[in-house]
Design a protein around this motif. Sequence first.
Motif, PDB file in Angstrom:
ATOM      1  N   ASN A  50       0.795  -1.342  -0.079  1.00  0.00           N
ATOM      2  CA  ASN A  50      -0.018  -0.155   0.137  1.00  0.00           C
ATOM      3  C   ASN A  50       0.948   1.151   0.087  1.00  0.00           C
ATOM      4  O   ASN A  50       1.984   1.171  -0.162  1.00  0.00           O
ATOM      5  N   ILE A  51       0.316   2.505   0.073  1.00  0.00           N
ATOM      6  CA  ILE A  51       1.020   3.603  -0.067  1.00  0.00           C
ATOM      7  C   ILE A  51       2.115   3.775   0.943  1.00  0.00           C
ATOM      8  O   ILE A  51       3.221   4.370   0.844  1.00  0.00           O
ATOM      9  N   PHE A  52       1.964   3.191   2.465  1.00  0.00           N
ATOM     10  CA  PHE A  52       2.782   3.223   3.460  1.00  0.00           C
ATOM     11  C   PHE A  52       4.055   2.371   2.961  1.00  0.00           C
ATOM     12  O   PHE A  52       5.231   2.732   3.225  1.00  0.00           O
ATOM     13  N   HIS A  53       3.626   1.275   2.346  1.00  0.00           N
ATOM     14  CA  HIS A  53       5.012   0.222   1.886  1.00  0.00           C
ATOM     15  C   HIS A  53       5.706   1.045   1.079  1.00  0.00           C
ATOM     16  O   HIS A  53       6.969   1.106   1.261  1.00  0.00           O
ATOM     17  N   LEU A  54       5.077   1.543  -0.075  1.00  0.00           N
ATOM     18  CA  LEU A  54       5.750   2.070  -1.086  1.00  0.00           C
ATOM     19  C   LEU A  54       6.572   3.563  -0.724  1.00  0.00           C
ATOM     20  O   LEU A  54       7.774   3.613  -1.023  1.00  0.00           O
ATOM     21  N   ALA A  55       5.863   4.170   0.194  1.00  0.00           N
ATOM     22  CA  ALA A  55       6.578   5.654   0.487  1.00  0.00           C
ATOM     23  C   ALA A  55       8.010   5.042   1.566  1.00  0.00           C
ATOM     24  O   ALA A  55       8.992   5.747   1.334  1.00  0.00           O
ATOM     25  N   ALA A  56       7.635   4.125   2.422  1.00  0.00           N
ATOM     26  CA  ALA A  56       8.863   3.723   3.384  1.00  0.00           C
ATOM     27  C   ALA A  56       9.808   3.203   2.727  1.00  0.00           C
ATOM     28  O   ALA A  56      11.041   3.505   2.789  1.00  0.00           O
ATOM     29  N   LEU A  57       9.493   2.326   1.462  1.00  0.00           N
ATOM     30  CA  LEU A  57      10.718   1.758   0.777  1.00  0.00           C
ATOM     31  C   LEU A  57      11.639   2.748  -0.032  1.00  0.00           C
ATOM     32  O   LEU A  57      12.589   2.577  -0.135  1.00  0.00           O
ATOM     33  N   ASN A  58      10.738   3.908  -0.139  1.00  0.00           N
ATOM     34  CA  ASN A  58      11.493   4.999  -0.856  1.00  0.00           C
ATOM     35  C   ASN A  58      11.835   6.439   0.046  1.00  0.00           C
ATOM     36  O   ASN A  58      12.288   7.337  -0.690  1.00  0.00           O
ATOM     37  N   GLY A  59      11.678   5.968   1.223  1.00  0.00           N
ATOM     38  CA  GLY A  59      12.387   6.954   2.121  1.00  0.00           C
ATOM     39  C   GLY A  59      11.521   8.278   1.963  1.00  0.00           C
ATOM     40  O   GLY A  59      12.031   9.571   2.369  1.00  0.00           O
ATOM     41  N   ARG A  60      10.111   8.363   1.749  1.00  0.00           N
ATOM     42  CA  ARG A  60       9.360   9.371   1.640  1.00  0.00           C
ATOM     43  C   ARG A  60       8.694   9.592   3.034  1.00  0.00           C
ATOM     44  O   ARG A  60       7.516   9.497   3.204  1.00  0.00           O
ATOM     45  N   ALA A  61       9.318  10.182   3.946  1.00  0.00           N
ATOM     46  CA  ALA A  61       8.738  10.556   5.368  1.00  0.00           C
ATOM     47  C   ALA A  61       7.768  11.693   5.335  1.00  0.00           C
ATOM     48  O   ALA A  61       6.629  11.756   5.922  1.00  0.00           O
ATOM     49  N   GLU A  62       7.835  12.715   4.578  1.00  0.00           N
ATOM     50  CA  GLU A  62       7.067  13.756   4.460  1.00  0.00           C
ATOM     51  C   GLU A  62       5.469  13.121   3.765  1.00  0.00           C
ATOM     52  O   GLU A  62       4.715  13.575   4.382  1.00  0.00           O
ATOM     53  N   PHE A  63       5.737  12.282   2.965  1.00  0.00           N
ATOM     54  CA  PHE A  63       4.553  11.724   2.454  1.00  0.00           C
ATOM     55  C   PHE A  63       3.702  10.899   3.459  1.00  0.00           C
ATOM     56  O   PHE A  63       2.442  10.815   3.487  1.00  0.00           O
ATOM     57  N   ILE A  64       4.364  10.078   4.132  1.00  0.00           N
ATOM     58  CA  ILE A  64       3.722   9.115   5.190  1.00  0.00           C
ATOM     59  C   ILE A  64       3.182  10.136   6.203  1.00  0.00           C
ATOM     60  O   ILE A  64       2.066   9.907   6.662  1.00  0.00           O
ATOM     61  N   ARG A  65       3.933  11.189   6.809  1.00  0.00           N
ATOM     62  CA  ARG A  65       3.506  11.972   7.599  1.00  0.00           C
ATOM     63  C   ARG A  65       2.063  12.650   7.231  1.00  0.00           C
ATOM     64  O   ARG A  65       1.159  12.907   8.023  1.00  0.00           O
ATOM     65  N   GLU A  66       1.866  13.103   5.839  1.00  0.00           N
ATOM     66  CA  GLU A  66       0.744  13.679   5.149  1.00  0.00           C
ATOM     67  C   GLU A  66      -0.030  12.674   5.461  1.00  0.00           C
ATOM     68  O   GLU A  66      -1.594  12.966   5.835  1.00  0.00           O
ATOM     69  N   ALA A  67      -0.062  11.426   5.218  1.00  0.00           N
ATOM     70  CA  ALA A  67      -1.057  10.532   4.992  1.00  0.00           C
ATOM     71  C   ALA A  67      -1.754  10.092   6.408  1.00  0.00           C
ATOM     72  O   ALA A  67      -2.725  10.019   6.664  1.00  0.00           O
ATOM     73  N   LEU A  68      -0.595   9.964   7.388  1.00  0.00           N
ATOM     74  CA  LEU A  68      -1.155   9.834   8.791  1.00  0.00           C
ATOM     75  C   LEU A  68      -2.032  11.020   9.447  1.00  0.00           C
ATOM     76  O   LEU A  68      -2.934  10.598  10.267  1.00  0.00           O
ATOM     77  N   GLU A  69      -1.655  12.126   8.724  1.00  0.00           N
ATOM     78  CA  GLU A  69      -2.256  13.473   9.298  1.00  0.00           C
ATOM     79  C   GLU A  69      -3.656  13.572   8.736  1.00  0.00           C
ATOM     80  O   GLU A  69      -4.665  13.947   9.360  1.00  0.00           O
ATOM     81  N   GLY A  70      -3.511  13.135   7.232  1.00  0.00           N
ATOM     82  CA  GLY A  70      -4.794  13.649   6.392  1.00  0.00           C
ATOM     83  C   GLY A  70      -5.794  12.493   6.444  1.00  0.00           C
ATOM     84  O   GLY A  70      -7.065  12.859   6.146  1.00  0.00           O
ATOM     85  N   LEU A  71      -5.416  11.285   6.462  1.00  0.00           N
ATOM     86  CA  LEU A  71      -6.404  10.381   6.033  1.00  0.00           C
ATOM     87  C   LEU A  71      -7.072   9.926   7.683  1.00  0.00           C
ATOM     88  O   LEU A  71      -6.590  10.256   8.615  1.00  0.00           O
ATOM     89  N   PRO A  72      -8.333   9.516   7.287  1.00  0.00           N
ATOM     90  CA  PRO A  72      -9.083   9.067   8.652  1.00  0.00           C
ATOM     91  C   PRO A  72      -8.437   7.924   9.435  1.00  0.00           C
ATOM     92  O   PRO A  72      -7.684   7.353   8.964  1.00  0.00           O
ATOM     93  N   PHE A  73      -8.549   8.044  10.766  1.00  0.00           N
ATOM     94  CA  PHE A  73      -7.720   7.295  11.710  1.00  0.00           C
ATOM     95  C   PHE A  73      -8.085   5.745  11.094  1.00  0.00           C
ATOM     96  O   PHE A  73      -6.895   4.856  11.311  1.00  0.00           O
ATOM     97  N   LEU A  74      -9.331   5.274  10.931  1.00  0.00           N
ATOM     98  CA  LEU A  74      -9.665   3.720  10.599  1.00  0.00           C
ATOM     99  C   LEU A  74      -8.901   3.539   9.175  1.00  0.00           C
ATOM    100  O   LEU A  74      -8.540   2.401   9.234  1.00  0.00           O
TER     101      LEU A  74
END
Length: 101
Positions: A50-74
Amino acid sequence: MDSPMDERLKNAAIQGDVAFLREVITSQKPLEYFKLQYIPRYGAKEVGGNIFHLAALNGRAEFIREALEGLPFLVVHGLLKQRNNQEKTPLDGDFLLKHNE
């Protein structure tokens, strides 16, 4: 999931395209859109997920942070527990270490 991940979302996660992520978060996309996985066509050697796997594999911390903050908790909770084609979650330590060396 049976449906493949949207190519634009896949590329955004790989490239760290936060602007695209913000755009789709504020759009009327169904929440299932974010839960889809990239499934490699050429076997288990290529890492999918998923988006977290792909972003983590490519060192995209800002993308991960934005997804964590912007997407609903569930949605975030489901994505962090989701296993990829190698049976790893985005939070598995050996997954992150193996692919970020």
